[in-house]
Motif scaffolding. Structure first.
Motif, PDB file in Angstrom:
ATOM      1  N   ALA A 191       0.818  -1.215   0.000  1.00  0.00           N
ATOM      2  CA  ALA A 191       0.000   0.000   0.000  1.00  0.00           C
ATOM      3  C   ALA A 191       0.850   1.263   0.000  1.00  0.00           C
ATOM      4  O   ALA A 191       0.414   2.316  -0.469  1.00  0.00           O
ATOM      5  N   ALA A 192       2.067   1.163   0.533  1.00  0.00           N
ATOM      6  CA  ALA A 192       2.945   2.332   0.621  1.00  0.00           C
ATOM      7  C   ALA A 192       3.871   2.457  -0.586  1.00  0.00           C
ATOM      8  O   ALA A 192       4.399   3.534  -0.848  1.00  0.00           O
ATOM      9  N   LEU A 193       4.046   1.363  -1.314  1.00  0.00           N
ATOM     10  CA  LEU A 193       5.053   1.330  -2.376  1.00  0.00           C
ATOM     11  C   LEU A 193       4.786   2.369  -3.458  1.00  0.00           C
ATOM     12  O   LEU A 193       5.722   2.945  -4.020  1.00  0.00           O
ATOM     13  N   THR A 194       3.520   2.635  -3.771  1.00  0.00           N
ATOM     14  CA  THR A 194       3.188   3.600  -4.817  1.00  0.00           C
ATOM     15  C   THR A 194       3.271   5.044  -4.326  1.00  0.00           C
ATOM     16  O   THR A 194       3.142   5.972  -5.123  1.00  0.00           O
ATOM     17  N   LYS A 195       3.510   5.231  -3.025  1.00  0.00           N
ATOM     18  CA  LYS A 195       3.508   6.581  -2.457  1.00  0.00           C
ATOM     19  C   LYS A 195       4.883   7.051  -1.990  1.00  0.00           C
ATOM     20  O   LYS A 195       5.026   8.203  -1.580  1.00  0.00           O
ATOM     21  N   ILE A 196       5.874   6.183  -2.025  1.00  0.00           N
ATOM     22  CA  ILE A 196       7.140   6.516  -1.362  1.00  0.00           C
ATOM     23  C   ILE A 196       7.869   7.706  -1.981  1.00  0.00           C
ATOM     24  O   ILE A 196       8.708   8.329  -1.319  1.00  0.00           O
ATOM     25  N   TYR A 200       6.395  14.483   1.496  1.00  0.00           N
ATOM     26  CA  TYR A 200       5.870  14.402   2.870  1.00  0.00           C
ATOM     27  C   TYR A 200       5.334  13.024   3.244  1.00  0.00           C
ATOM     28  O   TYR A 200       4.824  12.855   4.348  1.00  0.00           O
ATOM     29  N   PHE A 201       5.454  12.035   2.338  1.00  0.00           N
ATOM     30  CA  PHE A 201       5.017  10.690   2.718  1.00  0.00           C
ATOM     31  C   PHE A 201       6.184   9.966   3.385  1.00  0.00           C
ATOM     32  O   PHE A 201       7.294   9.925   2.863  1.00  0.00           O
ATOM     33  N   THR A 202       5.936   9.394   4.545  1.00  0.00           N
ATOM     34  CA  THR A 202       6.975   8.643   5.248  1.00  0.00           C
ATOM     35  C   THR A 202       6.353   7.514   6.052  1.00  0.00           C
ATOM     36  O   THR A 202       5.217   7.632   6.531  1.00  0.00           O
ATOM     37  N   THR A 203       7.090   6.429   6.175  1.00  0.00           N
ATOM     38  CA  THR A 203       6.661   5.306   7.006  1.00  0.00           C
ATOM     39  C   THR A 203       7.408   5.308   8.336  1.00  0.00           C
ATOM     40  O   THR A 203       7.244   4.397   9.136  1.00  0.00           O
ATOM     41  N   VAL A 230      11.590   1.055  -8.129  1.00  0.00           N
ATOM     42  CA  VAL A 230      11.692   0.313  -6.873  1.00  0.00           C
ATOM     43  C   VAL A 230      10.790  -0.902  -6.920  1.00  0.00           C
ATOM     44  O   VAL A 230       9.710  -0.878  -7.518  1.00  0.00           O
ATOM     45  N   ARG A 231      11.256  -1.987  -6.327  1.00  0.00           N
ATOM     46  CA  ARG A 231      10.420  -3.163  -6.097  1.00  0.00           C
ATOM     47  C   ARG A 231      10.729  -3.674  -4.695  1.00  0.00           C
ATOM     48  O   ARG A 231      11.852  -3.543  -4.214  1.00  0.00           O
TER      49      ARG A 231
END
Length: 248
Positions: A191-196, A200-203, A230-231
């Protein structure tokens, strides 16, 4: 028509941007001060290294003293390389996209520079370099910044469990040069891979990241005429691939 919600969102973004600008200014000032401190450290380090080498050339030095002096010399050399690396990164030269970079030399420099950071996290740094690759038409310092951002992200993600990180250089096809950075870390949730790469997006936990590192990295790569992909698989690791076109 602008709604109160819109004004609230704009205000939140403005506050976040203001905080980031203030932080960047603080770090910039700290960087300028640190560069001066690091420069001053090089002089005594050079004296220590030279004196150590002179002592080890003496014939009547006891073996235990020779071993101790050799250790002193080795540690001083390590610190000297680190300080020179810091000065190199703090240089304002090559801030434009022009220039040339040997990807293997650049990878080697960044991995050597991050060796201590990796070791204290229990991460083994590996390299697989193709020394037949042509130079790429990018500024060496900008390429270092790209690699530093990606690798530090990986090291931070692997802080708890350690592992390994491999950097490989290769020509995936004629006219292109790629740098592949593969880690054995926790991976990135689908779910986060397309937003990295979004700003301002951070995990990361609050206060541990600005969410701008990978956004800046992608922007730098694209401004240099390259691409980044990225994969990732949760529990297995993440691989970033940075590719540049080279003149035939």
């Amino acid at each position: 028509m602008e709604t109160p919600a819109d004004r609230h969102i704009d205000g939140a973004i403005s506050q976040e941007l203001l905080k980031q600008l203030a932080y960047n200014e603080k770090m910039s000032e700290l960087g300028r001060i640190s560069a001066g401190v690091v420069h001053e450290l090089n002089a005594p380090l050079s004296v220590i290294i030279s004196a150590s080498q002179l002592i080890m050339r003496e014939a009547d030095v006891p073996e235990f003293v020779r071993e101790m002096v050799a250790r002193i010399s080795s540690e001083a050399l390590r610190l000297s390389h680190m300080t020179r690396g810091l000065l190199n990164f703090s240089s304002q030269e090559e801030t434009e996209s022009g220039g040339e970079a040997d990807v293997n030399l650049t990878v080697g420099f960044v991995l050597d520079f991050l060796d201590y950071e990796a070791a204290r996290r229990g991460v083994t740094l590996l390299r697989k370099l193709d020394y037949h690759l042509p130079v790429v038409e990018v500024g060496a310092n900008l390429l270092k910044q790209v690699l530093l951002n990606i690798i530090m992200n990986a090291l931070q993600a692997m802080e708890q469990d350690g592992g390994s990180l491999m950097v490989e250089t290769l020509a995936p096809e004629p006219g292109k040069v790629s740098i592949v950075i593969a880690d054995t870390g926790p991976g990135i949730p689908a779910a986060a891979l397309t937003k990295i790469f979004n700003p301002y997006f951070t995990t990361k936990k609050p206060g541990e990241g600005t969410g701008l590192g990978l956004f800046v990295t992608k922007t730098l790569v694209e401004n240099l005429g390259g691409s980044i992909g990225v994969r990732s698989t949760e529990g297995e690791g993440t691989t970033f691939t940075v590719t540049f076109v080279v003149e035939g």
